[in-house]
Design a protein around this motif. Sequence first.
Motif, PDB file in Angstrom:
ATOM      1  N   SER A 197     -31.965  52.422 -16.355  1.00 25.08           N
ATOM      2  CA  SER A 197     -30.734  52.785 -15.652  1.00 25.08           C
ATOM      3  C   SER A 197     -29.599  52.894 -16.666  1.00 25.08           C
ATOM      4  O   SER A 197     -29.725  52.468 -17.815  1.00 25.08           O
ATOM      5  CB  SER A 197     -30.407  51.749 -14.581  1.00 25.08           C
ATOM      6  N   LYS A 198     -28.496  53.464 -16.221  1.00 20.21           N
ATOM      7  CA  LYS A 198     -27.339  53.644 -17.099  1.00 20.21           C
ATOM      8  C   LYS A 198     -26.111  53.000 -16.469  1.00 20.21           C
ATOM      9  O   LYS A 198     -25.902  53.086 -15.261  1.00 20.21           O
ATOM     10  CB  LYS A 198     -27.038  55.131 -17.301  1.00 20.21           C
ATOM     11  N   LEU A 199     -25.312  52.374 -17.311  1.00 18.68           N
ATOM     12  CA  LEU A 199     -24.048  51.793 -16.884  1.00 18.68           C
ATOM     13  C   LEU A 199     -22.922  52.584 -17.544  1.00 18.68           C
ATOM     14  O   LEU A 199     -22.894  52.749 -18.764  1.00 18.68           O
ATOM     15  CB  LEU A 199     -23.963  50.320 -17.282  1.00 18.68           C
ATOM     16  N   TYR A 200     -22.003  53.090 -16.733  1.00 20.42           N
ATOM     17  CA  TYR A 200     -20.889  53.889 -17.219  1.00 20.42           C
ATOM     18  C   TYR A 200     -19.584  53.147 -16.953  1.00 20.42           C
ATOM     19  O   TYR A 200     -19.438  52.471 -15.952  1.00 20.42           O
ATOM     20  CB  TYR A 200     -20.851  55.242 -16.507  1.00 20.42           C
ATOM     21  N   GLY A 201     -18.648  53.335 -17.858  1.00 16.19           N
ATOM     22  CA  GLY A 201     -17.342  52.726 -17.683  1.00 16.19           C
ATOM     23  C   GLY A 201     -17.085  51.674 -18.732  1.00 16.19           C
ATOM     24  O   GLY A 201     -17.845  51.519 -19.670  1.00 16.19           O
ATOM     25  N   PRO A 202     -16.027  50.953 -18.594  1.00 15.10           N
ATOM     26  CA  PRO A 202     -15.163  50.913 -17.414  1.00 15.10           C
ATOM     27  C   PRO A 202     -14.263  52.146 -17.315  1.00 15.10           C
ATOM     28  O   PRO A 202     -13.878  52.726 -18.327  1.00 15.10           O
ATOM     29  CB  PRO A 202     -14.337  49.649 -17.619  1.00 15.10           C
ATOM     30  N   TYR A 203     -13.997  52.516 -16.077  1.00 18.82           N
ATOM     31  CA  TYR A 203     -13.110  53.619 -15.765  1.00 18.82           C
ATOM     32  C   TYR A 203     -11.838  53.061 -15.140  1.00 18.82           C
ATOM     33  O   TYR A 203     -11.864  52.036 -14.473  1.00 18.82           O
ATOM     34  CB  TYR A 203     -13.746  54.585 -14.759  1.00 18.82           C
ATOM     35  N   GLU A 204     -10.762  53.775 -15.341  1.00 18.96           N
ATOM     36  CA  GLU A 204      -9.482  53.467 -14.698  1.00 18.96           C
ATOM     37  C   GLU A 204      -9.098  54.689 -13.884  1.00 18.96           C
ATOM     38  O   GLU A 204      -9.017  55.792 -14.422  1.00 18.96           O
ATOM     39  CB  GLU A 204      -8.398  53.186 -15.744  1.00 18.96           C
ATOM     40  N   HIS A 205      -8.912  54.510 -12.597  1.00 20.28           N
ATOM     41  CA  HIS A 205      -8.545  55.636 -11.746  1.00 20.28           C
ATOM     42  C   HIS A 205      -7.780  55.131 -10.533  1.00 20.28           C
ATOM     43  O   HIS A 205      -8.245  54.233  -9.833  1.00 20.28           O
ATOM     44  CB  HIS A 205      -9.798  56.398 -11.294  1.00 20.28           C
ATOM     45  N   GLY A 206      -6.620  55.675 -10.296  1.00 22.24           N
ATOM     46  CA  GLY A 206      -5.829  55.301  -9.124  1.00 22.24           C
ATOM     47  C   GLY A 206      -5.508  53.819  -9.065  1.00 22.24           C
ATOM     48  O   GLY A 206      -5.487  53.230  -7.988  1.00 22.24           O
TER      49      GLY A 206
END
Length: 106
Positions: free
Chosen positions: A50-59
């Motif tokens: 599996s793949k882990l993406y981020g961390p993302y910042e949005h809103g």
Amino acid sequence: MTEFEQGLLLGVLIGEGHFGGDGRQPQITVRMHTKHAQLFQTLVRLCPASKLYGPYEHGGRSYYQWMVRGDSLRQQLVPLLDRLPLQQTDTHVYERYMDMKERYAL
């Protein structure tokens, strides 16, 4: 995977999972706040491809996104989910899962 780990994975997918795809291949996605980083590391350990993406910042929100697709989904996660009592546990999630399987011929 231990019985506990299987139950943990099932619980996370029931509570937070999205069963879909990109039109070419199926995928299961979990998106949660970055405060759950340790749980995401556990998911990656349980599903090594599996793949882990981020961390993302949005809103104003900070989150990670975990994805399973391709051979990992077909060969590892789908057979596991098919053995677990998803239908008896949450009919709505089971129907979403089965819809993904039908749309992508799993």
